[in-house]
Write a protein that holds these residues in place. Structure first.
Motif, PDB file in Angstrom:
ATOM      1  N   ILE A 197       9.940  23.209   7.488  1.00 26.04           N
ATOM      2  CA  ILE A 197       9.571  22.252   6.446  1.00 26.04           C
ATOM      3  C   ILE A 197      10.716  21.345   6.025  1.00 26.04           C
ATOM      4  CG2 ILE A 197       9.932  23.799   4.452  1.00 26.04           C
ATOM      5  CD1 ILE A 197       7.008  21.326   4.939  1.00 26.04           C
ATOM      6  N   ASP A 198      11.923  21.855   5.964  1.00 28.99           N
ATOM      7  CA  ASP A 198      13.074  21.047   5.575  1.00 28.99           C
ATOM      8  C   ASP A 198      13.289  19.892   6.551  1.00 28.99           C
ATOM      9  OD1 ASP A 198      15.476  20.663   3.871  1.00 28.99           O
ATOM     10  OD2 ASP A 198      16.526  21.102   5.749  1.00 28.99           O
ATOM     11  N   LYS A 199      13.307  20.185   7.838  1.00 25.21           N
ATOM     12  CA  LYS A 199      13.506  19.148   8.861  1.00 25.21           C
ATOM     13  C   LYS A 199      12.359  18.150   8.866  1.00 25.21           C
ATOM     14  CE  LYS A 199      16.335  21.884  11.960  1.00 25.21           C
ATOM     15  NZ  LYS A 199      16.435  22.505  13.295  1.00 25.21           N
ATOM     16  N   LEU A 200      11.144  18.626   8.679  1.00 24.65           N
ATOM     17  CA  LEU A 200       9.988  17.737   8.669  1.00 24.65           C
ATOM     18  C   LEU A 200      10.081  16.719   7.538  1.00 24.65           C
ATOM     19  CD1 LEU A 200       7.128  16.837   9.484  1.00 24.65           C
ATOM     20  CD2 LEU A 200       6.261  18.651   8.014  1.00 24.65           C
ATOM     21  N   ASP A 237      10.413  31.690   2.340  1.00 28.06           N
ATOM     22  CA  ASP A 237      11.090  30.788   1.393  1.00 28.06           C
ATOM     23  C   ASP A 237      10.527  29.370   1.369  1.00 28.06           C
ATOM     24  OD1 ASP A 237      12.831  32.783   0.572  1.00 28.06           O
ATOM     25  OD2 ASP A 237      14.294  32.311   2.145  1.00 28.06           O
ATOM     26  N   THR A 238       9.367  29.144   1.924  1.00 27.39           N
ATOM     27  CA  THR A 238       8.788  27.801   1.993  1.00 27.39           C
ATOM     28  C   THR A 238       8.723  27.131   0.618  1.00 27.39           C
ATOM     29  OG1 THR A 238       7.461  28.397   3.929  1.00 27.39           O
ATOM     30  CG2 THR A 238       6.768  26.451   2.689  1.00 27.39           C
ATOM     31  N   VAL A 239       8.211  27.806  -0.368  1.00 23.34           N
ATOM     32  CA  VAL A 239       8.021  27.227  -1.705  1.00 23.34           C
ATOM     33  C   VAL A 239       9.356  26.801  -2.298  1.00 23.34           C
ATOM     34  CG1 VAL A 239       7.229  27.685  -4.057  1.00 23.34           C
ATOM     35  CG2 VAL A 239       5.890  28.496  -2.108  1.00 23.34           C
ATOM     36  N   GLN A 240      10.357  27.640  -2.228  1.00 28.09           N
ATOM     37  CA  GLN A 240      11.669  27.328  -2.791  1.00 28.09           C
ATOM     38  C   GLN A 240      12.290  26.120  -2.092  1.00 28.09           C
ATOM     39  OE1 GLN A 240      10.659  30.348  -1.816  1.00 28.09           O
ATOM     40  NE2 GLN A 240      10.725  31.604  -3.653  1.00 28.09           N
ATOM     41  N   ILE A 241      12.132  26.031  -0.788  1.00 27.16           N
ATOM     42  CA  ILE A 241      12.689  24.907  -0.024  1.00 27.16           C
ATOM     43  C   ILE A 241      11.999  23.609  -0.415  1.00 27.16           C
ATOM     44  CG2 ILE A 241      12.900  23.921   2.288  1.00 27.16           C
ATOM     45  CD1 ILE A 241      13.225  26.862   3.284  1.00 27.16           C
ATOM     46  N   VAL A 242      10.686  23.611  -0.481  1.00 29.60           N
ATOM     47  CA  VAL A 242       9.921  22.405  -0.806  1.00 29.60           C
ATOM     48  C   VAL A 242      10.276  21.894  -2.195  1.00 29.60           C
ATOM     49  CG1 VAL A 242       7.605  21.491  -1.250  1.00 29.60           C
ATOM     50  CG2 VAL A 242       8.020  22.916   0.755  1.00 29.60           C
ATOM     51  N   LYS A 243      10.416  22.786  -3.145  1.00 28.70           N
ATOM     52  CA  LYS A 243      10.700  22.366  -4.520  1.00 28.70           C
ATOM     53  C   LYS A 243      12.062  21.704  -4.670  1.00 28.70           C
ATOM     54  CE  LYS A 243       7.524  25.379  -6.956  1.00 28.70           C
ATOM     55  NZ  LYS A 243       7.368  26.418  -7.974  1.00 28.70           N
ATOM     56  N   VAL A 245       0.839  -1.182   0.000  1.00 25.75           N
ATOM     57  CA  VAL A 245       0.000   0.000   0.000  1.00 25.75           C
ATOM     58  C   VAL A 245       0.884   1.245   0.000  1.00 25.75           C
ATOM     59  CG1 VAL A 245      -1.705   1.293   1.325  1.00 25.75           C
ATOM     60  CG2 VAL A 245      -1.819  -1.193   1.253  1.00 25.75           C
ATOM     61  N   LYS A 246       0.551   2.187  -0.855  1.00 27.53           N
ATOM     62  CA  LYS A 246       1.276   3.454  -0.880  1.00 27.53           C
ATOM     63  C   LYS A 246       0.609   4.421   0.087  1.00 27.53           C
ATOM     64  CE  LYS A 246       3.247   6.784  -4.013  1.00 27.53           C
ATOM     65  NZ  LYS A 246       3.520   7.057  -5.420  1.00 27.53           N
ATOM     66  N   THR A 247       1.420   5.072   0.890  1.00 22.55           N
ATOM     67  CA  THR A 247       0.927   6.035   1.862  1.00 22.55           C
ATOM     68  C   THR A 247       1.121   7.441   1.323  1.00 22.55           C
ATOM     69  OG1 THR A 247       1.534   4.563   3.684  1.00 22.55           O
ATOM     70  CG2 THR A 247       1.190   6.875   4.230  1.00 22.55           C
ATOM     71  N   SER A 248       0.097   8.262   1.448  1.00 23.48           N
ATOM     72  CA  SER A 248       0.190   9.669   1.074  1.00 23.48           C
ATOM     73  C   SER A 248       0.200  10.502   2.348  1.00 23.48           C
ATOM     74  CB  SER A 248      -0.999  10.092   0.214  1.00 23.48           C
ATOM     75  OG  SER A 248      -0.988   9.395  -1.007  1.00 23.48           O
ATOM     76  N   ILE A 249       1.203  11.349   2.463  1.00 25.77           N
ATOM     77  CA  ILE A 249       1.340  12.236   3.609  1.00 25.77           C
ATOM     78  C   ILE A 249       1.052  13.643   3.104  1.00 25.77           C
ATOM     79  CG2 ILE A 249       2.907  13.125   5.371  1.00 25.77           C
ATOM     80  CD1 ILE A 249       4.505  10.437   4.904  1.00 25.77           C
ATOM     81  N   VAL A 250      -0.018  14.261   3.622  1.00 25.59           N
ATOM     82  CA  VAL A 250      -0.413  15.589   3.183  1.00 25.59           C
ATOM     83  C   VAL A 250       0.031  16.609   4.237  1.00 25.59           C
ATOM     84  CG1 VAL A 250      -2.326  17.098   2.537  1.00 25.59           C
ATOM     85  CG2 VAL A 250      -2.401  14.668   1.935  1.00 25.59           C
ATOM     86  N   ILE A 251       0.796  17.594   3.786  1.00 26.82           N
ATOM     87  CA  ILE A 251       1.293  18.643   4.669  1.00 26.82           C
ATOM     88  C   ILE A 251       0.794  19.980   4.138  1.00 26.82           C
ATOM     89  CG2 ILE A 251       3.342  19.788   5.597  1.00 26.82           C
ATOM     90  CD1 ILE A 251       4.862  17.132   4.963  1.00 26.82           C
ATOM     91  N   LEU A 252       0.143  20.741   4.987  1.00 30.40           N
ATOM     92  CA  LEU A 252      -0.306  22.080   4.632  1.00 30.40           C
ATOM     93  C   LEU A 252       0.692  23.074   5.216  1.00 30.40           C
ATOM     94  CD1 LEU A 252      -2.518  23.880   3.384  1.00 30.40           C
ATOM     95  CD2 LEU A 252      -3.611  23.869   5.642  1.00 30.40           C
ATOM     96  N   THR A 253       1.157  24.007   4.389  1.00 28.44           N
ATOM     97  CA  THR A 253       2.139  24.973   4.871  1.00 28.44           C
ATOM     98  C   THR A 253       1.647  26.400   4.679  1.00 28.44           C
ATOM     99  OG1 THR A 253       3.291  25.086   2.739  1.00 28.44           O
ATOM    100  CG2 THR A 253       4.089  23.473   4.338  1.00 28.44           C
ATOM    101  N   TYR A 254       2.160  27.246   5.545  1.00 27.76           N
ATOM    102  CA  TYR A 254       2.001  28.692   5.409  1.00 27.76           C
ATOM    103  C   TYR A 254       3.161  29.323   6.182  1.00 27.76           C
ATOM    104  CZ  TYR A 254       0.396  33.465   5.711  1.00 27.76           C
ATOM    105  OH  TYR A 254       0.324  34.827   5.630  1.00 27.76           O
ATOM    106  N   ASN A 255       4.081  29.922   5.446  1.00 26.96           N
ATOM    107  CA  ASN A 255       5.274  30.517   6.048  1.00 26.96           C
ATOM    108  C   ASN A 255       5.982  29.543   6.991  1.00 26.96           C
ATOM    109  OD1 ASN A 255       4.895  32.876   4.615  1.00 26.96           O
ATOM    110  ND2 ASN A 255       3.795  33.887   6.271  1.00 26.96           N
ATOM    111  N   SER A 256       6.291  28.364   6.468  1.00 26.29           N
ATOM    112  CA  SER A 256       6.880  27.285   7.256  1.00 26.29           C
ATOM    113  C   SER A 256       8.333  27.008   6.908  1.00 26.29           C
ATOM    114  CB  SER A 256       6.065  26.003   7.043  1.00 26.29           C
ATOM    115  OG  SER A 256       4.724  26.221   7.390  1.00 26.29           O
ATOM    116  N   ALA A 257       9.023  27.979   6.344  1.00 31.82           N
ATOM    117  CA  ALA A 257      10.407  27.767   5.907  1.00 31.82           C
ATOM    118  C   ALA A 257      11.302  27.277   7.044  1.00 31.82           C
ATOM    119  CB  ALA A 257      10.978  29.045   5.303  1.00 31.82           C
TER     120      ALA A 257
END
Length: 76
Positions: free
Chosen positions: A17-20, A45-51, A2-14
């Motif tokens: 988010i990297d450590k998570l 910088d949340t978006v840039q880090i996630v990408k 089974v594939k697990t999907s982990i959904v994370i909602l962010t807002y100014n989480s720079a």
């Protein structure tokens, strides 16, 4: 398997988010998973880090902050 999907909602989480996401990779090496990050229009910088965080991370950027419930629903 089974594939697990982990959904994370962010807002100014720079700051977090990297450590998570790196901890998810670290503790799930033998699992089939994907990480879905939904960003509610962060102004840091949340978006840039996630990408930059890897092939298992799927990113969805909202043009505005839709709040928690709608953001999570977008990820689902």
């Amino acid at each position: 398997m089974v594939k697990t999907s982990i959904v994370i909602l962010t807002y100014n989480s720079a700051k977090y988010i990297d450590k998570l996401i790196k901890s998810i990779y670290k503790f799930n090496k033998d699992s089939d998973f994907e990480i879905i990050v939904v960003d509610n229009a962060s102004s840091d910088d949340t978006v840039q880090i996630v990408k930059k965080l890897g092939e298992k991370v799927r990113f969805f950027g909202n043009g505005s902050n839709h709040g928690f419930a709608r953001g999570i629903n977008i990820g689902a």
